[in-house]
Scaffold this motif. Structure first.
Motif, PDB file in Angstrom:
ATOM      1  N   ARG A 151      -0.560   0.660  -9.288  1.00 48.76           N
ATOM      2  CA  ARG A 151       0.229  -0.474  -8.807  1.00 48.76           C
ATOM      3  C   ARG A 151      -0.238  -1.744  -9.514  1.00 48.76           C
ATOM      4  O   ARG A 151      -1.437  -1.956  -9.683  1.00 48.76           O
ATOM      5  CB  ARG A 151       0.046  -0.646  -7.293  1.00 48.76           C
ATOM      6  CG  ARG A 151       0.527   0.566  -6.513  1.00 48.76           C
ATOM      7  CD  ARG A 151      -0.115   0.678  -5.120  1.00 48.76           C
ATOM      8  NE  ARG A 151       0.156   2.003  -4.591  1.00 48.76           N
ATOM      9  CZ  ARG A 151       1.266   2.325  -3.912  1.00 48.76           C
ATOM     10  NH1 ARG A 151       2.149   1.385  -3.633  1.00 48.76           N
ATOM     11  NH2 ARG A 151       1.456   3.560  -3.491  1.00 48.76           N
ATOM     12  N   SER A 152       0.722  -2.585  -9.877  1.00 48.80           N
ATOM     13  CA  SER A 152       0.380  -3.845 -10.533  1.00 48.80           C
ATOM     14  C   SER A 152       1.411  -4.905 -10.185  1.00 48.80           C
ATOM     15  O   SER A 152       2.538  -4.600  -9.769  1.00 48.80           O
ATOM     16  CB  SER A 152       0.318  -3.655 -12.055  1.00 48.80           C
ATOM     17  OG  SER A 152       1.580  -3.233 -12.558  1.00 48.80           O
ATOM     18  N   TRP A 153       0.986  -6.174 -10.368  1.00 50.43           N
ATOM     19  CA  TRP A 153       1.860  -7.311 -10.076  1.00 50.43           C
ATOM     20  C   TRP A 153       2.462  -7.838 -11.379  1.00 50.43           C
ATOM     21  O   TRP A 153       1.812  -7.899 -12.419  1.00 50.43           O
ATOM     22  CB  TRP A 153       1.079  -8.454  -9.412  1.00 50.43           C
ATOM     23  CG  TRP A 153       0.505  -8.103  -8.069  1.00 50.43           C
ATOM     24  CD1 TRP A 153      -0.786  -7.900  -7.750  1.00 50.43           C
ATOM     25  CD2 TRP A 153       1.251  -7.944  -6.871  1.00 50.43           C
ATOM     26  NE1 TRP A 153      -0.944  -7.612  -6.419  1.00 50.43           N
ATOM     27  CE2 TRP A 153       0.320  -7.635  -5.844  1.00 50.43           C
ATOM     28  CE3 TRP A 153       2.616  -8.013  -6.529  1.00 50.43           C
ATOM     29  CZ2 TRP A 153       0.694  -7.393  -4.532  1.00 50.43           C
ATOM     30  CZ3 TRP A 153       2.982  -7.780  -5.214  1.00 50.43           C
ATOM     31  CH2 TRP A 153       2.037  -7.480  -4.237  1.00 50.43           C
ATOM     32  N   VAL A 154       3.722  -8.247 -11.325  1.00 46.44           N
ATOM     33  CA  VAL A 154       4.426  -8.794 -12.472  1.00 46.44           C
ATOM     34  C   VAL A 154       5.233 -10.008 -12.020  1.00 46.44           C
ATOM     35  O   VAL A 154       5.879  -9.972 -10.961  1.00 46.44           O
ATOM     36  CB  VAL A 154       5.377  -7.755 -13.110  1.00 46.44           C
ATOM     37  CG1 VAL A 154       6.234  -8.416 -14.178  1.00 46.44           C
ATOM     38  CG2 VAL A 154       4.599  -6.616 -13.717  1.00 46.44           C
ATOM     39  N   TYR A 155       5.187 -11.059 -12.830  1.00 45.86           N
ATOM     40  CA  TYR A 155       6.026 -12.222 -12.554  1.00 45.86           C
ATOM     41  C   TYR A 155       7.120 -12.256 -13.604  1.00 45.86           C
ATOM     42  O   TYR A 155       6.847 -12.274 -14.803  1.00 45.86           O
ATOM     43  CB  TYR A 155       5.214 -13.514 -12.615  1.00 45.86           C
ATOM     44  CG  TYR A 155       6.073 -14.759 -12.537  1.00 45.86           C
ATOM     45  CD1 TYR A 155       6.777 -15.072 -11.376  1.00 45.86           C
ATOM     46  CD2 TYR A 155       6.196 -15.604 -13.631  1.00 45.86           C
ATOM     47  CE1 TYR A 155       7.579 -16.196 -11.300  1.00 45.86           C
ATOM     48  CE2 TYR A 155       7.000 -16.744 -13.571  1.00 45.86           C
ATOM     49  CZ  TYR A 155       7.690 -17.032 -12.402  1.00 45.86           C
ATOM     50  OH  TYR A 155       8.498 -18.139 -12.331  1.00 45.86           O
ATOM     51  N   LYS A 206       0.818  -1.213   0.000  1.00 44.57           N
ATOM     52  CA  LYS A 206       0.000   0.000   0.000  1.00 44.57           C
ATOM     53  C   LYS A 206       0.847   1.256   0.000  1.00 44.57           C
ATOM     54  O   LYS A 206       0.500   2.250  -0.665  1.00 44.57           O
ATOM     55  CB  LYS A 206      -0.910  -0.025   1.213  1.00 44.57           C
ATOM     56  CG  LYS A 206      -1.820   1.176   1.324  1.00 44.57           C
ATOM     57  CD  LYS A 206      -2.725   1.069   2.555  1.00 44.57           C
ATOM     58  CE  LYS A 206      -3.634   2.281   2.674  1.00 44.57           C
ATOM     59  NZ  LYS A 206      -4.494   2.178   3.869  1.00 44.57           N
ATOM     60  N   ASN A 207       1.992   1.236   0.703  1.00 45.37           N
ATOM     61  CA  ASN A 207       2.789   2.448   0.882  1.00 45.37           C
ATOM     62  C   ASN A 207       4.020   2.514  -0.023  1.00 45.37           C
ATOM     63  O   ASN A 207       4.794   3.465   0.060  1.00 45.37           O
ATOM     64  CB  ASN A 207       3.240   2.555   2.350  1.00 45.37           C
ATOM     65  CG  ASN A 207       2.047   2.709   3.283  1.00 45.37           C
ATOM     66  OD1 ASN A 207       1.045   3.315   2.925  1.00 45.37           O
ATOM     67  ND2 ASN A 207       2.155   2.147   4.492  1.00 45.37           N
ATOM     68  N   HIS A 240       7.045  -9.391  -8.508  1.00 55.33           N
ATOM     69  CA  HIS A 240       7.411  -7.985  -8.323  1.00 55.33           C
ATOM     70  C   HIS A 240       6.151  -7.125  -8.268  1.00 55.33           C
ATOM     71  O   HIS A 240       5.152  -7.413  -8.934  1.00 55.33           O
ATOM     72  CB  HIS A 240       8.298  -7.498  -9.471  1.00 55.33           C
ATOM     73  CG  HIS A 240       9.620  -8.173  -9.551  1.00 55.33           C
ATOM     74  ND1 HIS A 240      10.770  -7.650  -9.004  1.00 55.33           N
ATOM     75  CD2 HIS A 240       9.985  -9.356 -10.104  1.00 55.33           C
ATOM     76  CE1 HIS A 240      11.792  -8.468  -9.224  1.00 55.33           C
ATOM     77  NE2 HIS A 240      11.323  -9.524  -9.903  1.00 55.33           N
ATOM     78  N   LEU A 241       6.278  -6.057  -7.468  1.00 52.03           N
ATOM     79  CA  LEU A 241       5.245  -5.027  -7.428  1.00 52.03           C
ATOM     80  C   LEU A 241       5.777  -3.830  -8.206  1.00 52.03           C
ATOM     81  O   LEU A 241       6.851  -3.305  -7.884  1.00 52.03           O
ATOM     82  CB  LEU A 241       4.948  -4.614  -5.982  1.00 52.03           C
ATOM     83  CG  LEU A 241       4.019  -3.403  -5.822  1.00 52.03           C
ATOM     84  CD1 LEU A 241       2.597  -3.750  -6.266  1.00 52.03           C
ATOM     85  CD2 LEU A 241       4.023  -2.907  -4.363  1.00 52.03           C
ATOM     86  N   LEU A 242       5.022  -3.381  -9.213  1.00 56.61           N
ATOM     87  CA  LEU A 242       5.405  -2.202  -9.987  1.00 56.61           C
ATOM     88  C   LEU A 242       4.549  -1.034  -9.562  1.00 56.61           C
ATOM     89  O   LEU A 242       3.307  -1.125  -9.554  1.00 56.61           O
ATOM     90  CB  LEU A 242       5.233  -2.445 -11.484  1.00 56.61           C
ATOM     91  CG  LEU A 242       6.132  -3.512 -12.137  1.00 56.61           C
ATOM     92  CD1 LEU A 242       5.876  -3.546 -13.635  1.00 56.61           C
ATOM     93  CD2 LEU A 242       7.595  -3.244 -11.841  1.00 56.61           C
ATOM     94  N   ALA A 265      -3.844  -5.782 -11.361  1.00 53.78           N
ATOM     95  CA  ALA A 265      -3.660  -4.578 -10.538  1.00 53.78           C
ATOM     96  C   ALA A 265      -3.473  -4.954  -9.075  1.00 53.78           C
ATOM     97  O   ALA A 265      -4.054  -5.915  -8.571  1.00 53.78           O
ATOM     98  CB  ALA A 265      -4.854  -3.657 -10.704  1.00 53.78           C
ATOM     99  N   ALA A 266      -2.676  -4.152  -8.374  1.00 50.94           N
ATOM    100  CA  ALA A 266      -2.431  -4.375  -6.938  1.00 50.94           C
ATOM    101  C   ALA A 266      -3.214  -3.416  -6.078  1.00 50.94           C
ATOM    102  O   ALA A 266      -3.134  -3.482  -4.847  1.00 50.94           O
ATOM    103  CB  ALA A 266      -0.938  -4.250  -6.644  1.00 50.94           C
ATOM    104  N   ALA A 267      -3.988  -2.524  -6.690  1.00 48.20           N
ATOM    105  CA  ALA A 267      -4.792  -1.559  -5.931  1.00 48.20           C
ATOM    106  C   ALA A 267      -6.018  -1.189  -6.749  1.00 48.20           C
ATOM    107  O   ALA A 267      -6.035  -1.344  -7.974  1.00 48.20           O
ATOM    108  CB  ALA A 267      -3.966  -0.321  -5.615  1.00 48.20           C
ATOM    109  N   GLY A 268      -7.039  -0.711  -6.076  1.00 48.98           N
ATOM    110  CA  GLY A 268      -8.243  -0.302  -6.755  1.00 48.98           C
ATOM    111  C   GLY A 268      -9.260  -1.415  -6.879  1.00 48.98           C
ATOM    112  O   GLY A 268      -9.043  -2.528  -6.373  1.00 48.98           O
TER     113      GLY A 268
END
Length: 415
Positions: A38-42, A15-16, A29-31, A57-60
């Protein structure tokens, strides 16, 4: 040697996290972009190449949680170990999904929908309203009841035969046209990607191997009067004062088609120049046709001129003469021929009794020159030669001794 990361991130860290790439371990990885997205990537290595696969996406709204991202990364890691490229697999899945969607769409496209679209796209180029109506009528009568609602991709030979076999011998002309229209529409469907494979309505090498050729069936030949009997017949026509008789004699003298004669308007006629110009939209070949008028043809028109209605040969009700008027006249006269057959009578006479060139006679009948090379060089219409030909034909039709000739009546006709 750097310490290998494993579960380095926490939900709070996700989050931060500041803009940049943040490793969680195991290729996850978190981009974080400057915008805060924010999004996740492998990230994985395969065949010496490093590649990234997005995990969401990692947020929203609809965000993938840290726990879910780790599970997804673990699943992809197993595939990489097995030699599977997750990116290629995803691309193939997208291709398969698109193909499935297209197949589902095509499955909903019926033969009738393709046929109606084809007619709408092409009917403006067809020569007349009757031709357009014939397309719609034959499809509605013979085709739509069988395959109208069937997906066009599923139409096969059995369907084509189901349509054609009931009418192939009983209505050979209609059946032949229906088959041709089926073939055309199915070709159009293939061109649009709605179906694949061979056309099941194709004649050569396909339907021809199943159904007998039309030449072996009873065909609709136009019965013609031998040219030697035409003078006697035209002599008898002149004894009648009916519009149908005038129209029929005029058709004989001009060697014109029934539709061209019945559709003649005074605006097309120039009596002073002894000329009748049939516009392109009323000609079978789609080209304007100038017809020289013999003195007798002009005399017929002058007889009708006092009426001076829009149509040269009007009906009693004010419109043009019925398409059956001349045929019914022949029946009443007990003559077993067709109106169109008099064009054959004219052609036989021109070939056997005159020295006019083949091209002159063919142009008199408004036939298209089949030889494309010859047609490309022939610009004129041989009008003056055709004028002499039509005058000679009119003189032949009015020759002396016509009254003594005999015209064969319909066999078995009532007295």
């Amino acid at each position: 040697m750097p310490r290998k990361l494993s579960n380095a991130l926490t939900p709070l860290a996700v989050k931060n996290a500041k803009p940049g790439r943040h490793a969680d371990g195991g290729g996850l990885h978190l981009l974080v972009k400057e915008s805060g997205a924010r999004s996740w990537v492998y990230r994985f290595m395969l065949k010496g190449k490093s590649r990234d696969v997005g995990l969401g996406a990692a947020a929203g709204p609809g965000a993938v949680t840290l726990s879910a991202a780790r599970d997804a990364a673990d699943a992809l890691r197993m595939k990489v170990k097995a030699g599977i490229d997750p990116l290629q697999e995803r691309q193939q899945q997208a291709i398969d999904a698109l193909a499935a969607a297209q197949a589902a769409q095509i499955a909903g496209i019926t033969f009738k929908a393709v046929a109606e679209a084809y007619i709408s796209a092409n009917e403006d180029s067809w020569r007349n309203g009757k031709h357009r109506q014939q397309w719609r009528n034959t499809l509605s009568t013979y085709v739509y009841p069988v395959i109208g609602l069937l997906p066009v991709a599923d139409v096969d030979t059995s369907h084509v035969l189901q349509i054609l076999e009931p009418i192939w011998k009983a209505k050979p002309e209609t059946a032949s046209r229906v088959r041709g229209r089926l073939e055309t529409i199915l070709d159009a469907a293939k061109a649009r990607g709605y179906r694949s494979g061979e056309n099941p309505a194709r004649w050569r090498g396909h339907i021809a191997q199943i159904l007998p050729a039309r030449s072996r069936l009873t065909r609709g030949h136009h019965k013609a009067l031998p040219y030697s009997e035409v003078p006697a017949f035209t002599g008898s026509l002149r004894q009648r004062n009916a519009t149908a008789a005038h129209a029929l004699e005029f058709a004989i003298l001009t060697a014109a088609r029934t539709s061209e004669v019945l559709g003649a308007k005074w605006s097309e006629v120039d009596l002073e120049k002894r000329l009748w110009t049939v516009p392109a939209d009323r000609m079978k070949a789609g080209r304007e046709h100038r017809i020289p008028l013999s003195p007798r043809a002009v005399e017929i028109l002058e007889t009708l001129e006092p009426l001076k209605k829009s149509w040269v040969f009007p009906s009693d009700k004010g419109g043009k003469l019925s398409s059956m008027a001349m045929s019914m006249l022949l029946r009443r006269m007990k003559i077993d021929v067709t109106v169109h057959g008099f064009r054959s009578s004219f052609r036989d006479w021109a070939a056997e009794c005159t020295g006019y060139a083949h091209e002159v006679c063919e142009m008199a009948l408004a036939h298209v020159i089949e030889n494309k090379a010859e047609a490309a060089y022939r610009r004129g219409d041989m009008f003056e030669k055709r004028r002499r030909l039509m005058v000679d034909w009119a003189n032949y039709c009015a020759r002396d001794g016509a009254a003594g000739a005999k015209v064969s009546p319909i066999r078995g006709a009532a007295a």
